[in-house]
Design a protein around this motif. Structure first.
Motif, short mmCIF file in Angstrom:
data_model
loop_
_atom_site.label_atom_id
_atom_site.label_comp_id
_atom_site.label_asym_id
_atom_site.label_seq_id
_atom_site.Cartn_x
_atom_site.Cartn_y
_atom_site.Cartn_z
N ARG A 1 0.91 -1.12 -0.21
CA ARG A 1 -0.12 -0.01 -0.10
C ARG A 1 0.78 1.24 -0.08
NH1 ARG A 1 -4.05 -2.00 4.87
NH2 ARG A 1 -4.71 0.15 4.60
N TYR A 2 1.43 1.52 -1.25
CA TYR A 2 2.52 2.47 -1.46
C TYR A 2 1.75 3.84 -1.20
CZ TYR A 2 4.92 -1.70 -2.79
OH TYR A 2 5.43 -2.81 -3.04
N GLU A 3 0.96 4.27 -1.58
CA GLU A 3 0.25 5.63 -1.51
C GLU A 3 0.35 5.79 0.26
OE1 GLU A 3 -0.17 7.99 -3.33
OE2 GLU A 3 0.01 7.09 -5.43
N GLU A 4 -0.38 4.90 0.94
CA GLU A 4 -0.47 5.21 2.23
C GLU A 4 0.86 5.29 3.02
OE1 GLU A 4 -3.92 2.89 4.23
OE2 GLU A 4 -3.59 1.90 2.30
N ALA A 5 1.60 4.54 2.52
CA ALA A 5 3.19 4.47 3.01
C ALA A 5 3.77 5.82 2.70
CB ALA A 5 4.00 3.26 2.47
N LEU A 6 3.57 6.38 1.74
CA LEU A 6 4.08 7.70 1.48
C LEU A 6 3.66 8.96 2.28
CD1 LEU A 6 5.98 9.39 -0.55
CD2 LEU A 6 3.89 9.62 -2.04
#
Length: 318
Positions: free
Chosen positions: A163-168
């Motif tokens: 979940r890269y967007e949330e990680a960002l």
């Protein structure tokens, strides 16, 4: 009155017993005592909330801690949420409980992250950020540090889940907090800021957000340049990596002339030789040689002892 006094005495005894068991790492027994403590303090708090609600808050926190030690994370979360809810009420009545609330929120966030309930963790994260911003400066540094650790755990968990967007989102928030900490305690937090910036750049590049990545990367280079002057041995390699990262961003944006400048600077930053920085390297070299000499000496003594039929020193493998 007498039931209240007797209850208070019993409450204190159970609390002390739980503490003793905890010191001995006997968490099952500590939890049993603390559960009794929670039950009794809850009753006492109804009669005298001003005195016993803070004690109930402590008991809930201790029980959650014991459950975490026993890897019973779901149950720990239940206690942590109760702790947060109670401490919110106490914090509304007195600012003295704001740091305790920040602490309680951080532990609840950690529980939720460990359990993979990241959306719920985000709600508590936002509350914690707002709270930490109004804490006194001394407390703010402490709890910002705790929040940074929690955010890092959240970012790692989200990356694992893809979940890269949330990680960002969390990664950027981490950078913002580290900016504040780096201004107040630069020696401790600038290196952590460098690491957070680098991870944020990587995540932005992965998401094809190159312009944003370049902004973070250029800032990272500026900070590491300063750190590399103070400690070339540690930070020159990091500067080389940051320069490469920035050049890569520029190349992907078709800005080759600018990328070339960073690549040329990268070539200048070869690994420093000890002779160039004796004040930095000589103490480390001396320590290394001293440790090596000590180890050789111990080995020689051991070898001679074995030859003479003397047992090996206690604790060594035979």
């Amino acid at each position: 009155m007498w039931p209240t006094i007797c209850g208070a005495i019993h409450d204190t005894r159970r609390h002390n017993a739980a503490h003793d068991f905890r010191e001995l790492r006997r968490y099952e027994e500590a939890l049993e005592c603390e559960n009794e403590n929670v039950t009794l303090t809850l009753i006492l708090a109804k009669d005298d909330p001003d005195i016993y609600r803070p004690l109930l808050s402590d008991a809930l926190n201790n029980a959650a801690s014991d459950l975490c030690q026993l890897r019973r994370r779901e149950e720990a979360l239940e206690y942590d949420i109760k702790h947060v809810n109670l401490t919110r009420i106490l914090a509304e009545e007195s600012d003295a409980f704001l740091p305790i609330l920040a602490d309680a929120l951080s532990f609840t966030i950690l529980d939720l992250v460990k359990l993979g309930r990241l959306r719920e963790a985000l709600v508590y994260e936002k509350e914690n950020v707002k709270l930490i911003r109004v804490l006194p400066k001394e407390d703010r540094i402490l709890f910002h540090s705790l929040l940074v650790n929690t955010l890092s755990n959240t970012v790692s968990a989200l990356n694992i889940l893809g979940r890269y967007e949330e990680a960002l989102y969390f990664s950027k928030e981490n950078v913002e907090i580290l900016h504040i900490l780096a201004e107040e305690v630069p020696k401790t937090f600038r290196p952590k800021l460098v690491s957070a910036l680098s991870h944020t750049v990587s995540r932005l590049m992965q998401l094809q957000r190159r312009e944003e990545a370049l902004d973070y990367s250029e800032e990272n280079v500026e900070i590491i340049r300063i750190l590399a002057k103070e400690d070339p041995y540690t930070f020159r390699p990091k500067l080389v990596d940051a320069l490469s990262q920035t050049a890569s961003c520029l190349m992907q944006l078709q800005r080759r002339e600018e990328a070339l400048k960073y690549l040329k600077e990268k070539l200048k930053h070869r690994t420093p030789h000890p002779a160039e920085h004796p004040s930095t390297f000589c103490p480390r070299l001396a320590d290394t040689r001293r440790n090596a000499a000590s180890n050789i000496s111990k080995f020689d003594s051991y070898r001679v002892g074995r030859h003479r039929g003397i047992d090996a020193p206690h604790g060594r493998p035979r």
